[in-house]
Design a protein around this motif. Structure first.
Motif, mmCIF file in Angstrom:
data_model
loop_
_atom_site.group_PDB
_atom_site.id
_atom_site.type_symbol
_atom_site.label_atom_id
_atom_site.label_comp_id
_atom_site.label_asym_id
_atom_site.label_seq_id
_atom_site.Cartn_x
_atom_site.Cartn_y
_atom_site.Cartn_z
ATOM 1 N N SER A 147 -0.344 -1.833 -0.364
ATOM 2 C CA SER A 147 -1.718 -2.291 -0.605
ATOM 3 C C SER A 147 -2.500 -1.270 -1.420
ATOM 4 O O SER A 147 -3.256 -1.622 -2.331
ATOM 5 C CB SER A 147 -2.404 -2.552 0.741
ATOM 6 N N GLY A 148 -2.325 0.024 -1.098
ATOM 7 C CA GLY A 148 -3.009 1.077 -1.856
ATOM 8 C C GLY A 148 -2.578 1.117 -3.308
ATOM 9 O O GLY A 148 -3.402 1.301 -4.211
ATOM 10 N N ILE A 149 -1.267 0.934 -3.548
ATOM 11 C CA ILE A 149 -0.753 0.920 -4.923
ATOM 12 C C ILE A 149 -1.319 -0.270 -5.689
ATOM 13 O O ILE A 149 -1.657 -0.166 -6.879
ATOM 14 C CB ILE A 149 0.790 0.879 -4.916
ATOM 15 N N MET A 150 -1.463 -1.405 -4.994
ATOM 16 C CA MET A 150 -2.058 -2.580 -5.639
ATOM 17 C C MET A 150 -3.506 -2.292 -6.045
ATOM 18 O O MET A 150 -3.960 -2.711 -7.109
ATOM 19 C CB MET A 150 -1.989 -3.785 -4.696
ATOM 20 N N GLY A 151 -4.227 -1.565 -5.197
ATOM 21 C CA GLY A 151 -5.592 -1.171 -5.535
ATOM 22 C C GLY A 151 -5.633 -0.276 -6.759
ATOM 23 O O GLY A 151 -6.501 -0.426 -7.632
ATOM 24 N N LEU A 152 -4.684 0.657 -6.842
ATOM 25 C CA LEU A 152 -4.599 1.532 -8.018
ATOM 26 C C LEU A 152 -4.321 0.722 -9.285
ATOM 27 O O LEU A 152 -4.880 1.000 -10.353
ATOM 28 C CB LEU A 152 -3.498 2.579 -7.810
ATOM 29 N N LEU A 153 -3.462 -0.299 -9.172
ATOM 30 C CA LEU A 153 -3.133 -1.128 -10.330
ATOM 31 C C LEU A 153 -4.341 -1.947 -10.788
ATOM 32 O O LEU A 153 -4.601 -2.081 -11.992
ATOM 33 C CB LEU A 153 -1.968 -2.060 -9.993
#
Length: 497
Positions: free
Chosen positions: A167-173
Motif C-alpha cells: 500500500s505504501g509503495i502504491m502511494g509513492l507511485l
C-alpha cells in the motif's frame, strides 16, 4: 517595544478581527476540501486595507482556526477537513462510532490549544536559536528525514506488514504521477494532459476518506441518524488520563514545532510523524486505530504545534515554513515590514504583536470549539442519507476550488472507488497516504542531494545530522521487524496450542 506591541493588539478592533478570523477559520477547516490556506487567500486582500496589527491579527486567526477546525469533520464523519487532521480520523472516528464524539472533540480541542500554546512559547523563547539550527539542514538531511519517516509505514500497516508495504509503495507511485521535480519528465500520465500537474492532496484525501466511506456506508441497514451523548465534563479527559499522556503530548509538540521550522514539510507530515512515534512508544500499539486517546492526542498536538513552528523561520530568516506563512509574509511586506534577522530591532513592536495575536487566536479557538461541541455533535443526529448528500456536495465544491478543475472531481470519484476495493482486499489506507505525502519530499531532496554531490552518496553518512537520521532509521526498522517476527511467533504458538 514589548509593551507597545502587546497593547497594539489588545484593542477592541484587533480583538474583533482576531476573533472573526478564528471563527471563519474553524468553519473553513471543518468543511472537507476547504482549508486554512483558502481562507487566508480569500481574506488577504481585506487585510491589506486594515491597520498592520489588525490585518495580521485577522490572518493569524484564520491560520489557527483553519488548522484546528479540520478535526471536527475528522472526528464526526471520518473525513479530515484539512490534510493536517488526517491522522485524527484514525482514532477520533472510532470514538464517535462508539458514542464518545463529545469526549473526542473535547480532547481534540484541549490538545489543539496545548500544541498551539507550546509552539507560541517556543516562538517567543527560542526562535532565533531554532532557526539557526534549521539553516544547517540541506537536501541530505531532508532526504534522510523522509527515509526515516517511511519506516512509520511498517508500524501502521495493520494486520499484514506485507500488505502495508504494498500500500505504501502504491502511494509513492501515485505521488510520481505528473512532471518530475528533477528533470521535468512526464510520468504515469497515460497521455492525459490533466495528469501533468499530478494528484493534489485535497482530491486524494477526499477520495480516500469521504467517497470511500460513503460507498462503504451506502449498503448499511441503518441510514438513520443516531442520538449521541454530548454532555462532557470539562474536556472529557480525566486527570489520570491527562497525566498518562504528558510524555506523548510533549513529544508530539516537539515533533510539530521542529517539522514546522523545516520549510516544505507541513502540518500533515508532523501529524503522521507524531502518530507513528506515539504508536511505536505505546505499550499497547494494537489499540491505535480503534479509538485510542493517545493517537488523537498525538495528531492534534503536533499539527497545531506546527503552526507556531512555521512562523519561526518566517520572522527570524524571512523564509516561510509553509503556504500560510508565505501569505503572512506577503501581508507583512505590504505593510512595510521585512521579516528577517533585523525585524527584532527595526520592527520589534510588530514581532511582539504577532506573538500576542497568535496566543489570542489559540485562546479564541479553545473557547469557540469547546462551546460548540454541543452543536457539532448534533450533526450525528442527521440521517445519513441526508448528511452524505450534503457531504458529497461540499466535497465536490472543495475539490473544484482547490485548482478550479472539473477533472479533479472525476479523480476524487475514481480514487474513492479504487481505495474501497483495496480495503476489501485487506490493504490499509494509512500507508498509502503516508507514501503519497513523503514521496515528493524524498524524490525532490534526493535529486538535489545527488546533484550537489555529483552522484556520490557518501555525504549522506558523512554529514552528522543526516547520518543520525539514517541510524535512527536502521534502529527503527530493526525494531519493527523484530516486533512483527515476535508477533508471528506468538500467533503460531497459539495455533499449535
Amino acid at each position: 517595544m514589548l509593551l507597545e506591541g502587546i497593547l497594539s493588539v489588545l484593542t477592541p478592533a484587533c480583538f474583533a478581527w482576531n476573533f472573526f478570523g478564528t471563527f471563519v477559520g474553524i468553519i473553513f477547516g471543518a468543511i472537507p476540501g476547504l482549508s486554512a490556506v483558502m481562507a487566508m487567500v480569500l481574506f488577504l486582500p481585506m487585510s491589506f486595507g486594515l491597520e498592520p496589527y489588525q490585518g495580521i491579527a485577522l490572518l493569524l486567526g484564520l491560520y489557527v482556526g483553519g488548522i484546528s477546525g479540520g478535526m471536527i469533520s475528522a472526528i464526526l464523519i471520518k473525513i479530515p477537513g484539512t490534510p493536517a487532521s488526517m491522522c485524527t480520523v484514525f482514532d477520533g472516528g472510532p470514538m464517535a462510532d462508539r458514542g464518545e464524539a463529545g469526549k473526542a472533540l473535547g480532547i481534540g480541542v484541549l490538545y489543539s490549544f496545548i500544541g498551539g500554546i507550546l509552539s507560541a512559547l517556543s516562538l517567543i523563547c527560542i526562535a532565533p536559536l531554532l532557526a539557526q539550527a534549521a539553516l544547517k539542514f540541506s537536501p541530505y538531511e531532508y532526504c534522510s528525514i523522509a527515509i526515516m519517516s517511511l519506516t512509520i509505514i511498517a508500524s501502521l500497516s495493520g494486520k499484514s506488514m506485507i500488505n502495508g508495504l504494498i500500500s505504501g509503495i502504491m502511494g509513492l507511485l501515485v505521488a510520481c504521477i505528473g512532471v518530475s521535480p528533477v528533470g521535468s519528465v512526464a510520468r504515469l500520465t497515460f497521455g492525459n494532459r490533466n495528469l501533468l500537474s499530478g494528484v493534489s492532496m485535497i482530491p486524494l484525501l477526499i477520495g480516500v476518506f469521504a467517497i470511500c466511506e460513503i460507498i462503504a456506508s451506502a449498503g448499511a441497514e441503518n441510514n438513520l441518524g443516531k442520538k449521541v451523548p454530548y454532555k462532557v465534563k470539562g474536556f472529557g479527559i480525566t486527570m489520570k488520563e491527562f497525566k498518562s499522556e504528558t510524555v506523548n503530548m510533549l513529544r508530539s509538540a516537539i515533533i510539530g514545532i521542529v517539522i514546522g521550522i523545516l520549510p516544505g514539510l507541513g502540518a500533515n507530515t508532523s501529524g503522521v510523524f507524531a502518530y507513528g512515534a506515539a504508536k511505536s512508544a505505546s505499550k499497547h500499539p494494537e489499540e491505535f486505530g480503534t479509538g485510542c486517546i493517545s493517537g488523537l492526542v498525538a495528531s492534534e498536538t503536533a499539527n497545531n504545534a506546527n503552526t507556531g513552528g512555521a512562523i519561526i523561520p518566517l520572522l527570524t530568516l524571512g523564509v516561510p515554513g509553509n503556504t500560510p506563512t508565505a501569505l503572512l509574509l506577503a501581508a507583512l511586506t505590504v505593510h512595510g515590514i521585512t521579516p528577517g534577522p533585523l525585524i527584532f530591532t527595526k520592527s520589534g513592536a510588530m514581532v511582539y504583536g504577532i506573538y500576542t495575536a497568535f496566543i489570542l487566536a489559540n485562546i479564541f479557538m479553545l473557547l469557540l470549539e469547546w462551546r460548540g461541541i454541543k452543536v457539532f455533535v448534533k450533526m450525528l443526529d442527521v440521517p445519513k442519507y441526508i448528511m452524505y448528500s450534503v457531504i458529497i456536495a461540499l466535497c465536490m465544491v472543495g475539490t473544484f476550488s482547490d485548482k478550479n478543475r472539473a477533472f479533479d472531481i472525476l479523480m476524487v470519484v475514481v480514487i474513492g472507488i479504487i481505495v474501497y476495493f483495496l480495503k476489501q482486499f485487506g490493504f490499509a489506507t494509512t500507508p498509502f497516504i503516508i507514501g503519497f505525502i513523503l514521496g515528493p519530499i524524498l524524490e525532490t531532496n534526493l535529486g538535489r542531494a545527488i546533484s550537489m554531490s555529483e552522484g556520490s552518496l557518501l555525504p549522506f553518512v558523512t554529514r552528522p545530522i543526516s547520518a543520525a537520521f539514517l541510524l535512527v532509521t536502521l534502529i527503527s526498522a530493526a525494531w519493527v521487524i523484530k516486533k512483527n517476527v515476535k508477533k508471528e511467533e506468538n500467533i503460531l504458538a497459539d495455533d499449535e496450542g
